[in-house]
Write a protein that holds these residues in place. Structure first.
Motif, PDB file in Angstrom:
ATOM      1  N   LEU A  11       0.826  -1.198   0.000  1.00  0.00           N
ATOM      2  CA  LEU A  11       0.000   0.000   0.000  1.00  0.00           C
ATOM      3  C   LEU A  11       0.867   1.256   0.000  1.00  0.00           C
ATOM      4  CD1 LEU A  11      -2.527  -1.083   2.788  1.00  0.00           C
ATOM      5  CD2 LEU A  11      -2.982  -1.031   0.326  1.00  0.00           C
ATOM      6  N   PRO A  12       0.331   2.382  -0.467  1.00  0.00           N
ATOM      7  CA  PRO A  12       1.054   3.647  -0.347  1.00  0.00           C
ATOM      8  C   PRO A  12       1.274   3.977   1.122  1.00  0.00           C
ATOM      9  CG  PRO A  12      -0.796   3.853  -1.874  1.00  0.00           C
ATOM     10  CD  PRO A  12      -0.949   2.528  -1.181  1.00  0.00           C
ATOM     11  N   PRO A  13       2.389   4.587   1.496  1.00  0.00           N
ATOM     12  CA  PRO A  13       2.688   4.882   2.903  1.00  0.00           C
ATOM     13  C   PRO A  13       1.546   5.574   3.650  1.00  0.00           C
ATOM     14  CG  PRO A  13       4.605   5.326   1.573  1.00  0.00           C
ATOM     15  CD  PRO A  13       3.498   4.989   0.612  1.00  0.00           C
ATOM     16  N   ALA A  14       0.857   6.499   2.998  1.00  0.00           N
ATOM     17  CA  ALA A  14      -0.194   7.255   3.679  1.00  0.00           C
ATOM     18  C   ALA A  14      -1.413   6.397   4.031  1.00  0.00           C
ATOM     19  CB  ALA A  14      -0.635   8.430   2.803  1.00  0.00           C
ATOM     20  N   GLU A  15      -1.559   5.239   3.381  1.00  0.00           N
ATOM     21  CA  GLU A  15      -2.737   4.391   3.608  1.00  0.00           C
ATOM     22  C   GLU A  15      -2.455   3.217   4.548  1.00  0.00           C
ATOM     23  OE1 GLU A  15      -4.348   3.081  -0.100  1.00  0.00           O
ATOM     24  OE2 GLU A  15      -4.273   5.091  -1.007  1.00  0.00           O
ATOM     25  N   PHE A  17      -1.283   2.708   7.759  1.00  0.00           N
ATOM     26  CA  PHE A  17      -1.702   2.595   9.155  1.00  0.00           C
ATOM     27  C   PHE A  17      -3.221   2.469   9.270  1.00  0.00           C
ATOM     28  CE2 PHE A  17      -2.474   4.072  13.533  1.00  0.00           C
ATOM     29  CZ  PHE A  17      -1.657   3.150  14.183  1.00  0.00           C
ATOM     30  N   GLU A  18      -3.954   3.204   8.468  1.00  0.00           N
ATOM     31  CA  GLU A  18      -5.413   3.107   8.496  1.00  0.00           C
ATOM     32  C   GLU A  18      -5.869   1.704   8.106  1.00  0.00           C
ATOM     33  OE1 GLU A  18      -9.361   5.219   6.468  1.00  0.00           O
ATOM     34  OE2 GLU A  18      -7.355   6.057   6.132  1.00  0.00           O
ATOM     35  N   ALA A  19      -5.203   1.120   7.102  1.00  0.00           N
ATOM     36  CA  ALA A  19      -5.547  -0.245   6.685  1.00  0.00           C
ATOM     37  C   ALA A  19      -5.210  -1.252   7.780  1.00  0.00           C
ATOM     38  CB  ALA A  19      -4.801  -0.597   5.394  1.00  0.00           C
ATOM     39  N   TRP A  20      -4.095  -1.027   8.469  1.00  0.00           N
ATOM     40  CA  TRP A  20      -3.694  -1.918   9.561  1.00  0.00           C
ATOM     41  C   TRP A  20      -4.701  -1.852  10.713  1.00  0.00           C
ATOM     42  CZ3 TRP A  20      -0.871  -5.934  10.642  1.00  0.00           C
ATOM     43  CH2 TRP A  20      -0.469  -6.205  11.952  1.00  0.00           C
ATOM     44  N   GLN A  21      -5.158  -0.650  11.040  1.00  0.00           N
ATOM     45  CA  GLN A  21      -6.137  -0.504  12.111  1.00  0.00           C
ATOM     46  C   GLN A  21      -7.449  -1.200  11.741  1.00  0.00           C
ATOM     47  OE1 GLN A  21      -6.822   2.868  14.977  1.00  0.00           O
ATOM     48  NE2 GLN A  21      -8.295   3.465  13.395  1.00  0.00           N
ATOM     49  N   ALA A  22      -7.872  -1.077  10.491  1.00  0.00           N
ATOM     50  CA  ALA A  22      -9.102  -1.737  10.056  1.00  0.00           C
ATOM     51  C   ALA A  22      -8.960  -3.248  10.160  1.00  0.00           C
ATOM     52  CB  ALA A  22      -9.439  -1.323   8.626  1.00  0.00           C
ATOM     53  N   LEU A  23      -7.795  -3.767   9.776  1.00  0.00           N
ATOM     54  CA  LEU A  23      -7.569  -5.207   9.834  1.00  0.00           C
ATOM     55  C   LEU A  23      -7.563  -5.704  11.274  1.00  0.00           C
ATOM     56  CD1 LEU A  23      -6.876  -7.885   8.479  1.00  0.00           C
ATOM     57  CD2 LEU A  23      -4.465  -7.208   8.533  1.00  0.00           C
ATOM     58  N   MET A  24      -6.902  -4.985  12.172  1.00  0.00           N
ATOM     59  CA  MET A  24      -6.868  -5.381  13.580  1.00  0.00           C
ATOM     60  C   MET A  24      -8.282  -5.409  14.179  1.00  0.00           C
ATOM     61  SD  MET A  24      -3.812  -6.053  14.943  1.00  0.00           S
ATOM     62  CE  MET A  24      -3.901  -7.200  13.576  1.00  0.00           C
ATOM     63  N   SER A  25      -9.096  -4.445  13.806  1.00  0.00           N
ATOM     64  CA  SER A  25     -10.458  -4.387  14.331  1.00  0.00           C
ATOM     65  C   SER A  25     -11.307  -5.538  13.808  1.00  0.00           C
ATOM     66  CB  SER A  25     -11.100  -3.042  13.959  1.00  0.00           C
ATOM     67  OG  SER A  25     -10.465  -1.984  14.661  1.00  0.00           O
ATOM     68  N   HIS A  37       5.001   5.480  14.350  1.00  0.00           N
ATOM     69  CA  HIS A  37       5.389   5.257  12.947  1.00  0.00           C
ATOM     70  C   HIS A  37       4.186   5.291  12.009  1.00  0.00           C
ATOM     71  CE1 HIS A  37       9.248   3.915  14.596  1.00  0.00           C
ATOM     72  NE2 HIS A  37       8.549   3.181  15.450  1.00  0.00           N
ATOM     73  N   ALA A  38       3.103   5.927  12.442  1.00  0.00           N
ATOM     74  CA  ALA A  38       1.864   5.893  11.666  1.00  0.00           C
ATOM     75  C   ALA A  38       2.011   6.485  10.270  1.00  0.00           C
ATOM     76  CB  ALA A  38       0.751   6.632  12.422  1.00  0.00           C
ATOM     77  N   GLY A  39       2.967   7.382  10.077  1.00  0.00           N
ATOM     78  CA  GLY A  39       3.138   8.004   8.762  1.00  0.00           C
ATOM     79  C   GLY A  39       3.622   7.052   7.687  1.00  0.00           C
ATOM     80  N   ASP A  40       4.294   5.988   8.083  1.00  0.00           N
ATOM     81  CA  ASP A  40       4.796   4.990   7.114  1.00  0.00           C
ATOM     82  C   ASP A  40       4.935   3.673   7.864  1.00  0.00           C
ATOM     83  OD1 ASP A  40       5.937   3.550   5.089  1.00  0.00           O
ATOM     84  OD2 ASP A  40       7.844   4.637   5.071  1.00  0.00           O
ATOM     85  N   TYR A  41       3.805   3.054   8.146  1.00  0.00           N
ATOM     86  CA  TYR A  41       3.790   1.910   9.051  1.00  0.00           C
ATOM     87  C   TYR A  41       4.233   0.637   8.344  1.00  0.00           C
ATOM     88  CZ  TYR A  41       2.446  -0.630  13.213  1.00  0.00           C
ATOM     89  OH  TYR A  41       2.477  -1.383  14.354  1.00  0.00           O
ATOM     90  N   GLN A  42       5.013  -0.185   9.081  1.00  0.00           N
ATOM     91  CA  GLN A  42       5.513  -1.451   8.543  1.00  0.00           C
ATOM     92  C   GLN A  42       4.905  -2.607   9.335  1.00  0.00           C
ATOM     93  OE1 GLN A  42       7.664  -1.409   5.842  1.00  0.00           O
ATOM     94  NE2 GLN A  42       7.337   0.815   5.916  1.00  0.00           N
ATOM     95  N   ALA A  43       4.197  -3.491   8.630  1.00  0.00           N
ATOM     96  CA  ALA A  43       3.556  -4.617   9.314  1.00  0.00           C
ATOM     97  C   ALA A  43       3.261  -5.736   8.332  1.00  0.00           C
ATOM     98  CB  ALA A  43       2.254  -4.163   9.971  1.00  0.00           C
TER      99      ALA A  43
END
Length: 326
Positions: A11-15, A17-25, A37-43
Motif C-alpha cells: 500500500l502507499p505509505p499514507a494508507e 496505518f489506516e488499513a492496519w487498524q481496520a484489519l486489527m479491528s 510510525h503511523a506516517g509509514d507503518y511497517q507490518a
C-alpha cells in the motif's frame, strides 16, 4: 485454511496505518490504534482460520492498542484472546491492573473488557489466537481469573501451546478444511488447558479436553527425547504420572502403539539427516545413534522396513537427486 495476508508495502505509505487498524479491528474486535510510525507503518500479518478459532502470526512496529467501553458497546464478538510474544515486549493495563510481557510470555484478554496494550519501541513478532468463549471447555467465570496474568510459554502446558501454534503457523503444508476444524479443536483444548492449569481448575476439564491435551503433551515429550535410547513406555508414563496401561490406551485411540510412534519419529528424523548434504560426512551409524537407535543393524532393518531401502542407499539416492537438480 489461510485467509487474509497483509503486507504494508503493498500500500502507499499514507494508507498503511489506516488499513492496519481496520484489519486489527476485524481480526479481534474494534480498537483504536496509535503509533510513532503511523506516517509509514511497517507490518505483516497472516490470518489462519481453523473453524471458529483463528490465529494471526504478525510482525509490526511499535503500537498502542486501545479498546474502550464505547468500542465494546459498538461491537463485542465475545472472544477470549491469547497472544504469544515471539519477539519484543509489551505492557498491558486493564481495570487498574498492569502487567509486562517479554519473549515467550503468553498474554490473555477479553474482548468484553476495556484495555490498553503498548508494545515496546522495537519491532514485535507475536501470534494472536482468537477463541470464542463458548468454545472453551471451562466456565468463563473461572477463565476470567487468568486475564492479564503473564503465563510462561517456555515450560509446562504453556510451552505445549507455544509449540503447537508455532508449528502450525510455520508449517507450509496445505491443510484441508477437515484438518482446519480438527486443528481448531486441538487449539481450543490447549487454550482451555492453559487457563485451567493457571486457575487450578484441571479437575473440572471435560474428559475429551483432558485426553487430547495429555496425548499432545506425551507426543511432545517423546519428540524432545528421541535421542535417548532408554526412552521407553515405562519412562514416558512415569514422566506424566500415569500408568503404563493408561499410556498404551492413549495411543490405541490414536490408531498406533507407543513403540511404533517412537520408531516412526526416529526414522523420520534420521531420514531427514541422511538427505541433508551438510551432514554428508557424518557416518550413518552416528546419525542412527543421534536418533536413539542402539545399534546400526537395528536401525538398518527398521529403515529398510519403513522405506524399502537401506540408509546408505537412501543417502546416495538423495545425493544424486540433489546433484542432478542443481
Amino acid at each position: 485454511m489461510d485467509g487474509t495476508v497483509f503486507r504494508s508495502e503493498d500500500l502507499p505509505p499514507a494508507e498503511r496505518f489506516e488499513a492496519w487498524q481496520a484489519l486489527m479491528s476485524q481480526t479481534h474486535a474494534p480498537m483504536r490504534l496509535t503509533s510513532n510510525h503511523a506516517g509509514d507503518y511497517q507490518a505483516h500479518l497472516r490470518l489462519i482460520t481453523l473453524g471458529e478459532v483463528s490465529m494471526w502470526p504478525a510482525t509490526y512496529q511499535q503500537l498502542v492498542f486501545l479498546r474502550t467501553p464505547k468500542l465494546i458497546r459498538q461491537s463485542d464478538p465475545e472472544y477470549c484472546h491469547i497472544s504469544l510474544v515471539v519477539r519484543g515486549g509489551a505492557t498491558a493495563s486493564w481495570r487498574r491492573n498492569e502487567a509486562t510481557y517479554g519473549t515467550y510470555d503468553i498474554f490473555t484478554n477479553d474482548s468484553s473488557v476495556p484495555y490498553e496494550i503498548a508494545t515496546s519501541d522495537e519491532t514485535i513478532t507475536s501470534i494472536g489466537i482468537e477463541v470464542p468463549k463458548t468454545q472453551l471447555g471451562l466456565p468463563w467465570g473461572r477463565a476470567q481469573q487468568v486475564l492479564g496474568r503473564p503465563i510462561s510459554g517456555r515450560s509446562g502446558i504453556g510451552a505445549l501451546l507455544a509449540q503447537f501454534v508455532t508449528q502450525v503457523t510455520t508449517d507450509p503444508t496445505p491443510y484441508t478444511t477437515a484438518d482446519a476444524y480438527r486443528l481448531g479443536a486441538v487449539l481450543s483444548d490447549l487454550v482451555t488447558a492453559v487457563l485451567a492449569n493457571v486457575t487450578d481448575a484441571e479437575p473440572h476439564l471435560q474428559p475429551e479436553t483432558r485426553h487430547r491435551t495429555l496425548v499432545l503433551g506425551v507426543k511432545a515429550f517423546i519428540k524432545r527425547n528421541l535421542h535417548d535410547p532408554e526412552l521407553t513406555p515405562t519412562a514416558i508414563a512415569a514422566a506424566h504420572y500415569i500408568s503404563g496401561s493408561h499410556l498404551h490406551r492413549l495411543f490405541r485411540t490414536e490408531g498406533t502403539t507407543v513403540a511404533s510412534y517412537i520408531r516412526h519419529q526416529r526414522l523420520r528424523g534420521a531420514r531427514h539427516d541422511l538427505a541433508d548434504r551438510a551432514l554428508a560426512a557424518t557416518p550413518v551409524h552416528v546419525i542412527a545413534a543421534r536418533w536413539g537407535f542402539k545399534d546400526h543393524a537395528t536401525f538398518t532393518r527398521a529403515f529398510r522396513a519403513a522405506y524399502g531401502t537401506t540408509p546408505t542407499d537412501y543417502r546416495h539416492e538423495a545425493d544424486v537427486s540433489a546433484v542432478s537438480v542443481g
